[in-house]
Motif scaffolding. Sequence first.
Motif, short mmCIF file in Angstrom:
data_model
loop_
_atom_site.label_atom_id
_atom_site.label_comp_id
_atom_site.label_asym_id
_atom_site.label_seq_id
_atom_site.Cartn_x
_atom_site.Cartn_y
_atom_site.Cartn_z
N ASP A 343 5.05 -45.92 -57.04
CA ASP A 343 6.33 -46.12 -56.94
C ASP A 343 7.10 -47.54 -57.30
OD1 ASP A 343 6.95 -43.45 -56.21
OD2 ASP A 343 6.63 -43.58 -54.12
N PRO A 344 8.11 -47.88 -57.57
CA PRO A 344 8.62 -49.51 -57.77
C PRO A 344 8.77 -49.95 -56.35
CG PRO A 344 10.12 -47.58 -58.88
CD PRO A 344 9.41 -46.81 -57.97
N MET A 345 8.18 -51.22 -56.59
CA MET A 345 8.17 -52.14 -55.36
C MET A 345 8.58 -53.60 -55.64
SD MET A 345 4.55 -51.10 -53.25
CE MET A 345 5.03 -52.24 -52.05
N CYS A 357 7.08 -58.19 -58.00
CA CYS A 357 7.16 -56.83 -58.26
C CYS A 357 6.11 -56.00 -58.76
CB CYS A 357 8.41 -56.48 -59.12
SG CYS A 357 8.35 -56.90 -60.68
N ASN A 358 6.01 -54.75 -58.94
CA ASN A 358 4.94 -54.11 -59.64
C ASN A 358 5.31 -53.44 -60.89
OD1 ASN A 358 6.45 -52.14 -58.69
ND2 ASN A 358 4.77 -50.82 -57.68
N LYS A 359 4.06 -52.82 -61.53
CA LYS A 359 4.48 -52.57 -62.74
C LYS A 359 5.20 -51.15 -62.84
CE LYS A 359 2.74 -52.96 -66.29
NZ LYS A 359 3.01 -53.91 -67.62
N SER A 360 5.32 -50.42 -61.68
CA SER A 360 6.46 -49.29 -61.67
C SER A 360 7.61 -49.70 -61.62
CB SER A 360 5.94 -48.42 -60.29
OG SER A 360 4.91 -48.06 -60.41
N TYR A 361 8.09 -50.90 -61.00
CA TYR A 361 9.48 -51.51 -60.86
C TYR A 361 9.63 -52.09 -62.28
CZ TYR A 361 13.24 -54.42 -58.94
OH TYR A 361 14.15 -54.78 -58.63
N GLU A 362 8.85 -52.48 -63.04
CA GLU A 362 9.47 -53.11 -64.47
C GLU A 362 9.48 -51.86 -65.38
OE1 GLU A 362 6.62 -57.01 -64.98
OE2 GLU A 362 5.70 -55.24 -65.40
N ALA A 442 11.57 -44.19 -54.08
CA ALA A 442 10.72 -42.95 -54.62
C ALA A 442 11.78 -42.07 -55.09
CB ALA A 442 9.82 -42.35 -53.50
N ASP A 443 11.44 -41.64 -56.33
CA ASP A 443 12.30 -40.56 -57.23
C ASP A 443 12.03 -38.99 -56.29
OD1 ASP A 443 13.40 -38.70 -58.95
OD2 ASP A 443 13.46 -40.19 -60.58
#
Length: 451
Positions: A343-345, A357-362, A442-443
Amino acid sequence: MLFTSVFKSVARWLFLLGIVGVAEWGAASPPSFQERGKSVARPAVVLDDQELQWIASHPRVVVTALEYPLYQFKDEHGQWTGLNSDLLKRISDMTGLQFVYQESFSTDQMLAHLESGSADLSTTLAMNDERKAFLDFSHAFGGAGWVFVGQAGAPPVQSLEDLAKRVLVLPTRHALEAMIRRNYPSIELRSVKTYAEARAWVESGEAYATIESEIGAQLIPSGRLQIGAVVPGKWDADYLVVRKGQPQLLSILNKALEALPAHELRNLRLKWFGGATTPQAPGFWQRFDSWICWGMLVLSLFGLLSLLWNRRLAVVVRQRVEAQRSLRDQLAFQHALMDAMPDPMFVRDLQGRLIMCNKSYEDALSTRFDRMQGRQLIEVDVMPRQTAELLHSEFLAQLSTRRTRFFERQLLFKEGVRDIYQWTVPFYTADGQLRGLLGGWADIARRTRQT
């Protein structure tokens, strides 16, 4: 290596000359220097059974100590030293008493420690009627006069009569305070905590004078203060002061003072207060030997300090390299851990600027971290304008309330409206200082499909 190559030949000559100089200096030295290596006979103190039993049942005698230069003060290592500390060490050797220090910061606090029973002994209190009511005083082992200290340039104070209708400042519960209030009511007496504060009052002109021990006054640096006359008829004798109810301790101290040879006590005072004898002028060879010895000492100290400094620098550099390596490892682990999250963080500072930030956020915002680093959501085009402004205002409001948020919501992204589960948590430093927000989402639809 550079130090050794430059001074190697010089050190050899100094060493050879030093050997010759030390030999002549030792042969010509006075008996006091030749006898330095001999053991000094320590006089015995004959104690009765009650006194020995008191020492056995009181392994520590608490000394309430106020820094008073030359008499009692802390050295650069934080250890108590001075004439009175040396005297207590000799008494400890002679009797077996063990003295421990309890620091006080004013005469009033020192007296309070003795009154309450939290301390047993003081070495820097003068005698007066108020103190004799709850303290016992040993035999005197020296003393000095009280002197007036006034402002430089003003007429020196010669007597207490000169202070009529003028401000005299003294530390609270000063030994002369009660006498002055009783016999000189026309003097405007002011009380402060310490002698240093009293001197500051005189320097600033808030007070006309203060009164200090003659020994302490000699250490006042020249400048805005000057020493006046000795207070007539008043003598500041040196005592060991114990709180009442300890007759055995008072008796032990008096026996030790009586057994202490007069010449040893005189030498202690000469050590701290200086002597009055005039030494004979040394001859040329004696001066030359002295120069050689001092030169060797300075050279040796310089070499030793250089070696210690280099070693210290090497240790500091190694510790810093290890700390930097450890920090890089921790940061690499944190990045790997965040990137492993599906999940984006994100992490934002107190102004809402992106720290990490993490890769999911990008991926979720179709951008890269280097484009957003150090910027607020409203400063980058990764979300609809109204969404960016809404989230930014929520971040700042949450930072002001410091509350955590976990909730489901609909949020408009560039791809459209999503149902998400959003969370944001304030984070703090180790000492409790607020540093920013840690958050993510989270989606919900994706999670529903996975389940």
